[in-house]
Design a protein around this motif. Structure first.
Motif, PDB file in Angstrom:
ATOM      1  N   ALA A  76      -1.730  36.395 -56.240  1.00 29.33           N
ATOM      2  CA  ALA A  76      -1.657  36.443 -54.783  1.00 29.33           C
ATOM      3  C   ALA A  76      -3.061  36.335 -54.163  1.00 29.33           C
ATOM      4  O   ALA A  76      -3.287  35.590 -53.189  1.00 29.33           O
ATOM      5  CB  ALA A  76      -0.972  37.719 -54.329  1.00 29.33           C
ATOM      6  N   LYS A  77      -4.007  37.112 -54.741  1.00 28.21           N
ATOM      7  CA  LYS A  77      -5.372  37.044 -54.227  1.00 28.21           C
ATOM      8  C   LYS A  77      -5.975  35.645 -54.416  1.00 28.21           C
ATOM      9  O   LYS A  77      -6.664  35.107 -53.540  1.00 28.21           O
ATOM     10  CB  LYS A  77      -6.235  38.096 -54.915  1.00 28.21           C
ATOM     11  CG  LYS A  77      -5.888  39.527 -54.526  1.00 28.21           C
ATOM     12  CD  LYS A  77      -6.813  40.517 -55.209  1.00 28.21           C
ATOM     13  CE  LYS A  77      -6.478  41.941 -54.798  1.00 28.21           C
ATOM     14  NZ  LYS A  77      -7.369  42.931 -55.475  1.00 28.21           N
ATOM     15  N   ILE A  78      -5.687  35.114 -55.591  1.00 26.15           N
ATOM     16  CA  ILE A  78      -6.221  33.757 -55.858  1.00 26.15           C
ATOM     17  C   ILE A  78      -5.611  32.744 -54.886  1.00 26.15           C
ATOM     18  O   ILE A  78      -6.324  31.879 -54.337  1.00 26.15           O
ATOM     19  CB  ILE A  78      -5.953  33.360 -57.319  1.00 26.15           C
ATOM     20  CG1 ILE A  78      -6.807  34.221 -58.268  1.00 26.15           C
ATOM     21  CG2 ILE A  78      -6.247  31.887 -57.540  1.00 26.15           C
ATOM     22  CD1 ILE A  78      -6.491  34.015 -59.737  1.00 26.15           C
ATOM     23  N   ASP A  79      -4.274  32.885 -54.674  1.00 28.93           N
ATOM     24  CA  ASP A  79      -3.631  31.968 -53.735  1.00 28.93           C
ATOM     25  C   ASP A  79      -4.209  32.131 -52.324  1.00 28.93           C
ATOM     26  O   ASP A  79      -4.456  31.138 -51.615  1.00 28.93           O
ATOM     27  CB  ASP A  79      -2.118  32.205 -53.715  1.00 28.93           C
ATOM     28  CG  ASP A  79      -1.454  31.802 -55.029  1.00 28.93           C
ATOM     29  OD1 ASP A  79      -2.058  30.981 -55.761  1.00 28.93           O
ATOM     30  OD2 ASP A  79      -0.351  32.302 -55.320  1.00 28.93           O
ATOM     31  N   GLN A  80      -4.394  33.410 -51.910  1.00 29.73           N
ATOM     32  CA  GLN A  80      -4.965  33.664 -50.590  1.00 29.73           C
ATOM     33  C   GLN A  80      -6.369  33.080 -50.472  1.00 29.73           C
ATOM     34  O   GLN A  80      -6.734  32.459 -49.477  1.00 29.73           O
ATOM     35  CB  GLN A  80      -4.971  35.176 -50.321  1.00 29.73           C
ATOM     36  CG  GLN A  80      -5.476  35.543 -48.926  1.00 29.73           C
ATOM     37  CD  GLN A  80      -5.462  37.044 -48.695  1.00 29.73           C
ATOM     38  OE1 GLN A  80      -5.113  37.799 -49.623  1.00 29.73           O
ATOM     39  NE2 GLN A  80      -5.848  37.473 -47.524  1.00 29.73           N
ATOM     40  N   ARG A  81      -7.142  33.331 -51.544  1.00 28.45           N
ATOM     41  CA  ARG A  81      -8.514  32.803 -51.540  1.00 28.45           C
ATOM     42  C   ARG A  81      -8.523  31.276 -51.525  1.00 28.45           C
ATOM     43  O   ARG A  81      -9.328  30.655 -50.823  1.00 28.45           O
ATOM     44  CB  ARG A  81      -9.264  33.337 -52.768  1.00 28.45           C
ATOM     45  CG  ARG A  81     -10.736  32.987 -52.775  1.00 28.45           C
ATOM     46  CD  ARG A  81     -11.440  33.565 -51.577  1.00 28.45           C
ATOM     47  NE  ARG A  81     -12.867  33.273 -51.607  1.00 28.45           N
ATOM     48  CZ  ARG A  81     -13.708  33.516 -50.629  1.00 28.45           C
ATOM     49  NH1 ARG A  81     -13.231  34.067 -49.492  1.00 28.45           N
ATOM     50  NH2 ARG A  81     -14.973  33.216 -50.718  1.00 28.45           N
ATOM     51  N   ILE A  85     -10.127  28.911 -48.831  1.00 26.11           N
ATOM     52  CA  ILE A  85     -11.059  27.840 -49.211  1.00 26.11           C
ATOM     53  C   ILE A  85     -10.531  26.480 -48.759  1.00 26.11           C
ATOM     54  O   ILE A  85     -11.287  25.637 -48.243  1.00 26.11           O
ATOM     55  CB  ILE A  85     -11.291  27.854 -50.733  1.00 26.11           C
ATOM     56  CG1 ILE A  85     -12.032  29.140 -51.146  1.00 26.11           C
ATOM     57  CG2 ILE A  85     -12.074  26.628 -51.172  1.00 26.11           C
ATOM     58  CD1 ILE A  85     -12.155  29.324 -52.649  1.00 26.11           C
ATOM     59  N   ALA A  86      -9.201  26.306 -48.935  1.00 24.58           N
ATOM     60  CA  ALA A  86      -8.613  25.032 -48.509  1.00 24.58           C
ATOM     61  C   ALA A  86      -8.744  24.847 -46.996  1.00 24.58           C
ATOM     62  O   ALA A  86      -9.042  23.747 -46.513  1.00 24.58           O
ATOM     63  CB  ALA A  86      -7.145  24.968 -48.924  1.00 24.58           C
ATOM     64  N   GLY A  87      -8.524  25.973 -46.234  1.00 29.28           N
ATOM     65  CA  GLY A  87      -8.686  25.877 -44.778  1.00 29.28           C
ATOM     66  C   GLY A  87     -10.103  25.509 -44.383  1.00 29.28           C
ATOM     67  O   GLY A  87     -10.335  24.654 -43.517  1.00 29.28           O
ATOM     68  N   LYS A  88     -11.075  26.181 -45.040  1.00 25.88           N
ATOM     69  CA  LYS A  88     -12.465  25.869 -44.736  1.00 25.88           C
ATOM     70  C   LYS A  88     -12.816  24.441 -45.148  1.00 25.88           C
ATOM     71  O   LYS A  88     -13.543  23.727 -44.444  1.00 25.88           O
ATOM     72  CB  LYS A  88     -13.386  26.862 -45.434  1.00 25.88           C
ATOM     73  CG  LYS A  88     -13.307  28.269 -44.859  1.00 25.88           C
ATOM     74  CD  LYS A  88     -14.289  29.197 -45.534  1.00 25.88           C
ATOM     75  CE  LYS A  88     -14.229  30.598 -44.932  1.00 25.88           C
ATOM     76  NZ  LYS A  88     -15.194  31.518 -45.591  1.00 25.88           N
ATOM     77  N   VAL A  89     -12.274  24.054 -46.318  1.00 23.52           N
ATOM     78  CA  VAL A  89     -12.544  22.668 -46.761  1.00 23.52           C
ATOM     79  C   VAL A  89     -11.953  21.667 -45.778  1.00 23.52           C
ATOM     80  O   VAL A  89     -12.600  20.667 -45.421  1.00 23.52           O
ATOM     81  CB  VAL A  89     -11.973  22.463 -48.183  1.00 23.52           C
ATOM     82  CG1 VAL A  89     -12.001  20.988 -48.545  1.00 23.52           C
ATOM     83  CG2 VAL A  89     -12.783  23.269 -49.192  1.00 23.52           C
ATOM     84  N   ASP A  90     -10.708  21.960 -45.315  1.00 21.50           N
ATOM     85  CA  ASP A  90     -10.102  21.057 -44.330  1.00 21.50           C
ATOM     86  C   ASP A  90     -10.910  21.019 -43.035  1.00 21.50           C
ATOM     87  O   ASP A  90     -11.108  19.951 -42.433  1.00 21.50           O
ATOM     88  CB  ASP A  90      -8.666  21.499 -44.029  1.00 21.50           C
ATOM     89  CG  ASP A  90      -7.742  21.294 -45.236  1.00 21.50           C
ATOM     90  OD1 ASP A  90      -8.084  20.454 -46.094  1.00 21.50           O
ATOM     91  OD2 ASP A  90      -6.697  21.984 -45.298  1.00 21.50           O
ATOM     92  N   GLU A  91     -11.368  22.238 -42.626  1.00 21.69           N
ATOM     93  CA  GLU A  91     -12.174  22.283 -41.402  1.00 21.69           C
ATOM     94  C   GLU A  91     -13.475  21.504 -41.560  1.00 21.69           C
ATOM     95  O   GLU A  91     -13.865  20.719 -40.674  1.00 21.69           O
ATOM     96  CB  GLU A  91     -12.468  23.747 -41.055  1.00 21.69           C
ATOM     97  CG  GLU A  91     -13.225  23.921 -39.747  1.00 21.69           C
ATOM     98  CD  GLU A  91     -13.462  25.392 -39.435  1.00 21.69           C
ATOM     99  OE1 GLU A  91     -14.141  25.671 -38.427  1.00 21.69           O
ATOM    100  OE2 GLU A  91     -12.976  26.240 -40.216  1.00 21.69           O
ATOM    101  N   ARG A  92     -14.129  21.724 -42.728  1.00 26.43           N
ATOM    102  CA  ARG A  92     -15.366  20.978 -42.972  1.00 26.43           C
ATOM    103  C   ARG A  92     -15.092  19.488 -43.055  1.00 26.43           C
ATOM    104  O   ARG A  92     -15.872  18.668 -42.561  1.00 26.43           O
ATOM    105  CB  ARG A  92     -16.001  21.472 -44.270  1.00 26.43           C
ATOM    106  CG  ARG A  92     -16.440  22.927 -44.218  1.00 26.43           C
ATOM    107  CD  ARG A  92     -17.623  23.111 -43.294  1.00 26.43           C
ATOM    108  NE  ARG A  92     -18.039  24.489 -43.220  1.00 26.43           N
ATOM    109  CZ  ARG A  92     -18.878  25.087 -44.098  1.00 26.43           C
ATOM    110  NH1 ARG A  92     -19.343  24.389 -45.115  1.00 26.43           N
ATOM    111  NH2 ARG A  92     -19.205  26.351 -43.934  1.00 26.43           N
TER     112      ARG A  92
END
Length: 373
Positions: A76-81, A85-92
């Protein structure tokens, strides 16, 4: 999970082996005395093994459940992380794509500007090549100078003040003749473009001797043009005592006046004035001012007559203004008189309303004096 189960199995096997070895040693040491209690020990041993197996199984289940819970929490933590990370990567990526798109648009605009500038440069290069080809021919240079002279004259002077390709009494045709008022009279202007030897003077591939010879020939060309203009276009009694030589290139004109003053003096001596497009504009503006002054002098009597009429009209206007002022003053006085009368009438009405009228005896009544005792 498979690794944990393998570890638990290996541990159980090691404990069983250790117990078996211990039991064997104990059995060998006791031998016959122990044979009587062997079934009991074997039963105890089996019970211990069963308990051990149950304990190990329960421990393995607990470890399995714990590992499962830990694995789920970790997942769960890994998925959340990973989601973060995916959100930040998408934002970047979005920011990078936006910046890249803006940069691409700017680059395309710059390329379009560069392309347009390149086209202008190519057009200008073609124009320069065409101009070089045009100026390379003597007759073309003459036509170029005549066209430039015509444009300057038409932009400054009225049509009646000049004539192009004017033919003189000697049969010579001048590029332009300026009709100025007396005593100047008819001023001839002819275009000359001494360009060949001028170019040779500044040719980098030529040596010093060739440049000196070109400079000598350049001065000779100027003198020849001056002589031709003085001989052909200055006619006593028909034209003015001087003529104008128009050089359509400012660089050539500057070269003549800056480094060849003897040629300028020679031209002045022959009553020929060398001008460039800039200095010709000054000459034409001066001529226009002279023409305007002559026209003003020619119509001065009309101006004076109109000013006289304007003076009479203004005098009549002044008289009528005075009469109007008198009428206004009289009307103001009459208005003040009417106001005084109105004020008196108002006061009288107020007295009547207040019963303040004084009683006066009739004229036929005689008052009797009282008797005195």
């Amino acid at each position: 999970m498979a690794e944990i189960a393998l570890i638990v199995s290996a541990t159980s096997l090691a404990v069983l082996v250790w117990l078996a070895l211990g039991f064997a040693r104990l059995r060998s040491s006791l031998k016959d005395p122990v044979a009587a209690v062997a079934p009991l020990l074997e039963e105890k041993h089996r019970a211990m093994l069963t308990d051990l197996h149950i304990g190990l199984t329960q421990q393995g289940d607990r470890l399995g459940r714990h590992l499962t819970d830990s694995s789920e929490r970790l997942s769960a933590k890994i998925d959340q992380r990973l989601d973060q990370i995916a959100g930040k990567v998408d934002e970047r990526l979005d920011e990078g794509f936006k910046k890249t798109n803006e940069t691409f648009v700017n680059v395309m605009q710059r390329l379009a500007t560069i392309d347009e500038a390149q086209k202008k440069i190519e057009t200008l290069t073609g124009s320069v090549m065409s101009l070089q080809e045009l100026l390379g021919d003597k007759r073309s240079r003459g036509a170029f100078g005549e066209v430039q002279l015509e444009a300057l004259v038409r932009n400054v002077l009225p049509p009646a003040a000049f004539e192009l390709q004017y033919t003189l009494s000697n049969g010579m045709r001048v590029d332009c003749a300026l009709r100025l008022p007396p005593p100047t009279g008819l001023v001839t202007v002819d275009s000359k473009f001494p360009l060949e030897n001028y170019h040779r003077m500044f040719d980098r591939e030529a040596d010093q001797v060739e440049r000196a010879f070109a400079q000598k020939q350049f001065k000779a060309d100027i003198r020849k043009h001056v002589d031709d203009i003085a001989r052909k276009y200055i006619i006593a009694g028909e034209t003015s005592d001087g003529a104008v030589m128009f050089v359509p290139a400012e660089a050539v004109f500057a070269e003549i006046h800056a480094y060849h003053p003897e040629v300028v003096e020679y031209a002045i001596g022959r009553r020929v004035w060398i001008v460039s497009p800039t200095t010709l504009m000054a000459v034409l503006n001066t001529a226009r001012a002279v023409l305007k002054d002559v026209e003003t002098r020619r119509h001065i009597h009309i101006i004076q007559e109109e000013l006289g009429k304007l003076g009479v009209d203004f005098q009549r206007f002044d008289e009528r203004m005075k009469k109007l002022a008198d009428h206004i003053r009289q009307a103001h006085q009459d208005a003040e008189d009417v106001q005084v009368s109105s004020r008196k009438i108002s006061q009288r009405f107020q007295q009547i309303e207040a019963a303040e009228i004084e009683e006066k005896p009739p004229a036929n009544v005689v008052r009797l004096e009282p008797d005195r005792k």
